[in-house]
Design a protein around this motif. Structure first.
Motif, short mmCIF file in Angstrom:
data_model
loop_
_atom_site.label_atom_id
_atom_site.label_comp_id
_atom_site.label_asym_id
_atom_site.label_seq_id
_atom_site.Cartn_x
_atom_site.Cartn_y
_atom_site.Cartn_z
N VAL A 175 17.71 51.35 28.78
CA VAL A 175 17.15 50.48 29.82
C VAL A 175 16.23 49.44 29.21
O VAL A 175 16.28 48.25 29.55
N LEU A 176 15.37 49.86 28.29
CA LEU A 176 14.40 48.95 27.69
C LEU A 176 15.05 47.82 26.91
O LEU A 176 14.45 46.76 26.71
N LYS A 177 16.28 48.04 26.47
CA LYS A 177 17.00 47.02 25.70
C LYS A 177 17.96 46.20 26.55
O LYS A 177 18.68 45.34 26.03
N ASP A 178 17.94 46.43 27.86
CA ASP A 178 18.85 45.72 28.77
C ASP A 178 18.15 44.49 29.35
O ASP A 178 17.26 44.63 30.21
N PRO A 179 18.52 43.28 28.94
CA PRO A 179 17.83 42.06 29.43
C PRO A 179 18.10 41.77 30.91
O PRO A 179 17.46 40.90 31.49
N GLN A 180 19.06 42.49 31.51
CA GLN A 180 19.30 42.31 32.94
C GLN A 180 18.31 43.12 33.78
O GLN A 180 18.16 42.88 34.98
N LEU A 181 17.64 44.08 33.16
CA LEU A 181 16.73 44.96 33.89
C LEU A 181 15.27 44.77 33.48
O LEU A 181 14.37 44.94 34.31
N VAL A 182 15.05 44.44 32.22
CA VAL A 182 13.68 44.43 31.68
C VAL A 182 13.37 43.07 31.05
O VAL A 182 14.23 42.43 30.46
N GLN A 183 12.12 42.67 31.19
CA GLN A 183 11.65 41.38 30.70
C GLN A 183 10.33 41.58 29.97
O GLN A 183 9.49 42.37 30.41
N TYR A 184 10.16 40.89 28.85
CA TYR A 184 8.95 41.01 28.06
C TYR A 184 8.28 39.65 27.92
O TYR A 184 8.91 38.69 27.46
N PHE A 185 7.02 39.57 28.33
CA PHE A 185 6.22 38.37 28.10
C PHE A 185 5.20 38.68 27.01
O PHE A 185 4.48 39.68 27.10
N PHE A 186 5.13 37.82 26.00
CA PHE A 186 4.08 37.93 25.00
C PHE A 186 3.18 36.71 25.12
O PHE A 186 3.66 35.57 25.05
N VAL A 187 1.89 36.96 25.34
CA VAL A 187 0.94 35.89 25.62
C VAL A 187 0.22 35.48 24.35
O VAL A 187 -0.16 36.32 23.54
N GLY A 188 0.06 34.17 24.17
CA GLY A 188 -0.64 33.66 23.00
C GLY A 188 -1.47 32.44 23.33
O GLY A 188 -1.51 31.98 24.47
N LEU A 189 -2.16 31.94 22.34
CA LEU A 189 -2.95 30.71 22.44
C LEU A 189 -2.49 29.75 21.36
O LEU A 189 -1.91 30.17 20.34
N PHE A 190 -2.77 28.48 21.54
CA PHE A 190 -2.42 27.48 20.53
C PHE A 190 -3.46 27.49 19.41
O PHE A 190 -4.13 26.48 19.15
N GLU A 191 -3.61 28.62 18.79
CA GLU A 191 -4.54 28.78 17.68
C GLU A 191 -3.83 29.57 16.58
O GLU A 191 -2.90 30.33 16.85
N SER A 192 -4.26 29.39 15.35
CA SER A 192 -3.51 29.94 14.21
C SER A 192 -3.40 31.46 14.23
O SER A 192 -2.31 32.01 14.03
#
Length: 283
Positions: A175-192
């Motif tokens: 399930v965790l590898k199924d892009p039809q069921l699960v979505q991952y957002f990774f949050v960042g900033l415009f900093e190095s």
């Protein structure tokens, strides 16, 4: 954007991960979706942001913003799962209070992680207690710990030769590898430094999860060239503006699905109260 049933939000500490998770839950609730906001922690980070007087519990409770709210730890998930078979929750809780089982839960590799992920994926696997929501938004661990969480079912499946633990681990991992069921957002900033961590995270997750991953840059407070006569301040601003441009170009080069939002600029209350439209903008 087409949001999936199970949505994980992770990122380096201080990038706006919890704030984004709340905004996303509110956004889906405003669209008429039955939405659950989940914190994976022993103590809530969102309570003060939501201005709620009562802390969240394991069992979901409604908020004034249209979505439900829950806080999850592995022990609670495991107790509920076993109780669904025994039919006696109090007996199961007493069982878990024994020294032997406390030790087992604490030392068994990946058992806490597996219990949490088993609960979050239960409706998609049609296994375990009912957990019916259109969307579940998870304010997950920071990137390093999150990687360990998501990898736990696959590691357990390979380490166990047969039996229910192996079957359930394989099902959760699938399930965790199924892009039809699960979505991952990774949050960042415009900093190095946040950008470096994002790049490392993308390499860590590899090909198995790439289709389900989106990058969300929490846009910094806009910097404008100052008309001040202070040369030191003007030089500082110009360097900051140039550094942000470099990181924006880097983000475009590294990833296809990159979005941004002025979460720092616009107050959280504006997102939670207003009837907003689409808010994630491609970079």
């Amino acid at each position: 954007m087409d949001f999936k049933k199970l949505i994980f939000v992770s990122g380096k500490g201080g990038t706006g991960k919890t704030t984004l998770s709340l905004i996303l839950a509110r956004h889906l609730a405003l669209k008429g979706k039955k939405t659950l906001f989940v914190e994976l922690a022993s103590r809530s980070s969102a309570q003060s942001l939501l201005m709620e007087t009562s802390a969240p519990q394991y069992n979901p409770s409604p908020t004034s913003f249209g979505f439900d709210w829950s806080i999850m730890e592995g022990r609670d998930c495991l107790i509920e799962y076993i109780s669904s078979f025994t039919g006696v929750e109090k007996f199961t809780q007493k069982l878990f209070d024994t020294h032997v089982l406390k030790t087992l839960v604490n030392v068994a590799p990946g058992l806490n992680d597996l219990s949490i992920l088993g609960k979050l994926t239960s409706s998609m696997r049609e296994h375990g207690p009912a957990f019916e929501y259109d969307h579940v938004v998870v304010d997950a661990h920071s990137t390093g710990s999150f990687h360990s969480l998501i990898k736990a079912p696959g590691i357990l499946a390979k380490s166990v030769s047969s039996g229910p633990l192996k079957l359930q681990s394989e099902g959760i991992d699938q399930v965790l590898k199924d892009p039809q069921l699960v979505q991952y957002f990774f949050v960042g900033l415009f900093e190095s430094l946040p950008m470096d961590e994002l790049e490392d995270t993308m390499g860590t997750f590899g090909e198995e999860y790439q289709e389900a991953i989106s990058i969300l840059m929490n846009k910094k407070i806009p910097l404008e060239k100052s008309e001040s006569s202070n040369d030191i301040w003007k030089n500082f601003l110009e360097k900051q503006i140039q550094a942000e441009k470099v990181q924006k170009a880097r983000a475009k080069d590294l990833w296809n699905q990159v979005y941004y939002e002025n979460i720092i600029v616009r107050p959280l209350s504006e997102y939670l109260i207003s009837q907003q439209g689409e808010w994630l903008r491609p970079l």
